[in-house]
Design a protein around this motif. Structure first.
Motif: not given
Length: 856
Positions: A405-422
């Motif tokens: 990931i480049n600085p200042g970049e946000f990417r889409d994440v497909d989370v099956p359940s819960g939050s990303v940090k989980d």
């Protein structure tokens, strides 16, 4: 009579008419088959004076005349011994190869512990090698040249000029003619620092028609186990690589046997493979032959020594086919002892257990390997800390998850359940350890200290610290490197001696340029009189150390300047600093040349140094210098000069030199022989005998000088104004007495006539007899004259006594002078004295012969 002489080109031999008168005597037949030989026939007897074409040259290739079977056996024996030598140094080669691994010449692409892990190396080993090479090349090869000379035996002006010409010629050869010498020397120094040993091969190259000194790395010189050095080893192998064309040239020139060797066989050592890998080369492209040049003591078949001693030979073998290419004798033709000729010079960094010595790879290779490991760990830890990895749930999907990931970049994440940090957990990587960083510094510092490349901490020292204290610290810091420099100085001296001998034996008998002094045709004679040594100083490794040493001496000289040669001290200091034209900046006595006395007086007035020489006319020089000091105009000008005292002191010192040489000449005149040179070294017996003879001569010279001084004193007294005034006064008194005597005599005559007239008148008046009156008058006149005569006699006696006293004083002085001269003449005329003088001359002749023998 048969001859092939051409009448039109040759004169008729003398004595042909005599041959015709020989009648039936046998005729002499002379047949000239070639210009080098003659065949003479006389009455059926033939005398053949043809040259022997089968005489073998001493430097001939013996392999040309040996049987192929014998050559095969020689090759087999030699190769077997060389293989044994290679196996005996296997551990040394393995250690050397491991040391080359940590040089860091090539970045290592690592796949463990992950692809792209840090592949840098510690620089402590490379830094030590480069620093050693840089410091040593400056010390051993300055811009003016690496050679200086020293005179063998007694020193004189001719040898000094010869030494200067040899020094200039050797430096010219090494800097201008042998263009490869400095690059080869630098390569040697770099390899010497790493491997602990390096070699130079010194020989005359016929293809270049000059001397060469080529660097040979330690891995290409094979020395058997148990040998202490290359010079003392009874077997030494030089591994050479030659292309097919190079080998063919040597075969055509007759240097190698003309044998078909086929295609080259690839034979490479581990060291060659590692060096090629570090430099980015591929050994598959190497199509050169491997040649083994073995310098060995060998009992060669067909050339055995009558005492059964193995003689030194150089046997050259092509390793791929075991073909003997050359066998040559390795001793001088006129050497009855048949000692091995030296062609190799070994350089050693630190002497070790074997012949190869210890280098930086052996001394600090372990520190370099440990430092490399620590650096990689720290960098890898920083990489993992900045870009940590971790775990994520199987159903978590990130767009373009295979790219960072480049600085200042946000990417889409497909989370099956819960939050990303989980669904993501980063592994707990730590920052680079401070303990490892401190340990790296400690390892690097120890490696630099052991490799003698640590920087000296002089910032904590006071600026007012004595030079001796700073010098002691500097010497302690550089002691190890000074020892290494001393070993290099010793090896370079051996190398220069070999080069000197080759230049002397193979170069033309005259210089290729006009020398600054002397004849250009004196080349070979010059090389026989001097020895060549490196210009480097084995007692000080760096310029800083030499400058500190001279500063310490200058401080000592300030306390007692009268016992130091300050111009020479400052001259040497300037030369150490590398400043050009030091001889013009600070002239010294050795630079002085003889000059006329007027030029010397001019030098006194301008503050330039002067020097008296033993063969000059010292009386003339002393007279000119004394005249200038007595000249009121010149001395008046000098008195206004602020350096007047120094000028007068310089003049008096120079006059004292002439007086000393003048006294020496007078002693030689008394001896009737020439004394040895003032600076010549005498043995004890010669010095004692010389002292006795000089003592006798000095006593005679003293007597003569005293007599001459007495004579001069008498002449001065005779010309004394007081004495002259006294003599004039006596002369005046004498003249006055004579005038007074004449006046009195006249007065007496007048008085007598007057008395005679008065007596006659009185006698006539009183009637006295005139005869009696005349008699009485005569008596009175006689008494008056007698009284006057007594008065004049008394005055004359007084005058005579004064003259007698003056004459007596002069006579006493003359008698004393004549007595001294008579004594000196009687002493010299005495028979025993003559005999003593003859014995003194004999002693001087014997001393001269002793001195001549010492010189030889």
């Amino acid at each position: 009579m048969a001859t092939n002489m051409v009448p039109s080109l040759s004169q008729a031999p003398l004595g042909l008419s005599a041959l015709e008168d020989m009648g039936d005597e046998p005729m002499i037949e002379i047949e000239i088959e070639n210009p080098d030989g003659v065949r003479i026939g006389l009455d059926g007897m033939e005398i053949d004076l043809m040259p022997d074409e089968d005489v073998e040259s001493f430097d001939a290739n013996l392999a040309e005349d040996m049987d192929s079977g014998e050559l095969a056996k020689v090759a087999s024996d030699i190769v077997e011994m060389v293989d044994a030598d290679i196996n005996s140094r296997k551990e040394w080669v393995d250690m050397y190869v491991k040391g080359l691994d940590v040089l860091g010449m090539k970045y290592e692409e690592r796949t463990e512990p992950w692809l792209g892990a840090c592949g840098v190396f510690s620089t402590v080993l490379t830094e030590a090698a480069v620093k050693f090479q840089s410091e040593t090349i400056i010390e051993t090869f300055p811009a003016a040249g690496p050679v200086k000379t020293e005179i063998v035996g007694a020193i004189d002006k001719l040898k000094e000029q010869a030494a200067e010409r040899v020094r200039d010629d050797m430096n010219y050869q090494l800097t201008e003619v042998m263009t490869e010498y400095r690059p080869e020397h630098e390569r040697m120094l770099y390899n010497l620092g790493l491997a602990g040993a390096a070699f130079k091969k010194v020989y005359f190259d016929p293809s270049l028609d000059r001397q060469v000194a080529m660097f040979i790395p330690a891995e290409d010189i094979i020395i058997p186990y148990g040998a202490s050095s290359a010079a003392t080893a009874e077997r030494l192998t030089h591994v050479m690589r030659k292309t097919k064309n190079e080998l063919k040239k040597l075969q055509v020139a007759g240097f190698y046997v003309d044998e078909d060797l086929g295609e080259p066989v690839a034979i490479h050592t581990d060291v060659e493979k590692k060096k090629a890998e570090d430099q980015g080369y591929s050994l598959t492209d190497d199509d050169r032959y491997q040649i083994l040049e073995v310098h060995i003591d060998y009992d060669l078949p067909g050339y055995e020594d009558e005492d059964g001693i193995a003689l030194p030979y150089i046997i050259t073998i092509e390793r791929g086919t075991n073909t003997v290419l050359a066998i040559r004798r390795n001793w001088n033709e006129d050497d009855k002892r048949k000692l091995k000729r030296q062609h190799f010079v070994q350089y050693t960094y630190v002497p070790g257990f074997g012949a190869y010595g210890l280098g930086l790879i052996h001394l600090i290779g372990g520190y370099a390997r440990a430092g490399t490991s620590l650096i990689r760990q720290l960098i890898d830890a920083g990489t993992l800390s900045n870009l940590p990895g971790g775990l994520k749930t199987r159903g978590l999907r990130i767009k373009d998850d295979d790219t960072p990931i480049n600085p200042g970049e946000f990417r889409d994440v497909d989370v099956p359940s819960g939050s990303v940090k989980d669904n993501i957990m980063a592994l707990p990587y730590k920052e680079p350890s401070q303990v490892l960083a401190g340990l790296l510094d400690k390892v690097t510092e120890e490696g630099r200290r052991l490799g003698s490349i640590a920087d000296m901490n002089v910032s904590d020292m006071s600026a007012n610290s004595p030079v001796g204290t700073t010098l002691a610290l500097l010497e302690r810091q550089l002691k190890t490197m000074s020892a290494v420099q001393a070993r290099i100085h010793y090896s370079m001296k051996q190398e220069f001696q070999l080069l000197r001998d080759i230049i002397r034996d193979h170069t033309p008998p005259e210089y290729s340029y006009d020398p600054s002094e002397g004849d250009r045709k004196a080349k070979q004679a010059d090389y026989d009189m001097v020895s060549v040594i490196p210009v480097s100083d084995p007692n000080s490794a760096t310029m800083a150390q030499r400058i500190m040493q001279y500063q310490a001496v200058i401080q000592l000289a300030q306390g007692a300047p009268q016992i130091y040669d300050l111009p020479l001290l400052h001259r040497q200091m300037i030369e150490v600093l590398g400043i050009k034209n030091a001889d013009k900046l600070v002239p010294i006595d050795d630079d002085m040349t003889p000059r006329d006395p007027v030029s010397e007086n001019m030098s006194f007035l301008t503050g330039k140094p002067t020097k008296a020489f033993i063969y000059q006319d010292h009386d003339a020089h002393i007279a000119v210098h004394t005249s200038m000091m007595q000249d009121p105009i010149v001395m008046g000008q000098i008195g206004q000069n602020p350096m007047a005292q120094q000028i007068q002191a310089a003049i008096m010192a120079h006059v004292a030199e002439h007086v000393a040489f003048q006294y020496r000449q007078k002693i030689q005149e008394q001896l009737g022989a020439t004394l040895p040179a003032p600076d010549i070294e005498l043995d004890e017996n010669t010095e004692v005998q010389m002292s006795k003879l000089v003592a006798q001569a000095s006593a005679q010279l003293l007597a003569m000088d005293k007599a001459k001084a007495a004579q001069q004193q008498a002449m001065q007294q005779a010309q004394d104004p007081i004495m002259q005034m006294q003599q004039a006064e006596l002369q005046i008194k004498k003249q006055e007495a004579e005038i007074k005597a004449l006046k009195v005599k006249g007065d007496l005559q007048l008085k007598a006539e007057e008395l005679s007239l008065k007596a006659q008148e009185s006698a006539a008046r009183i009637g006295e007899d005139p005869a009696l009156a005349a008699m009485r008058l005569q008596q009175e006149i006689a008494q008056a004259q007698e009284l006057h005569g007594l008065e004049m006699a008394a005055k004359q006696l007084e005058l005579q006594q004064a003259q007698a006293q003056q004459q007596q004083a002069q006579m006493q002085q003359q008698q004393a002078m004549q007595q001294q001269q008579a004594q000196a003449q009687q002493k010299m005329a005495h028979g025993g004295q003559v005999h003593e003088q003859k014995m003194r001359h004999a002693d001087l002749d014997r001393i001269q012969r002793l001195l001549q023998g010492n010189k030889e």
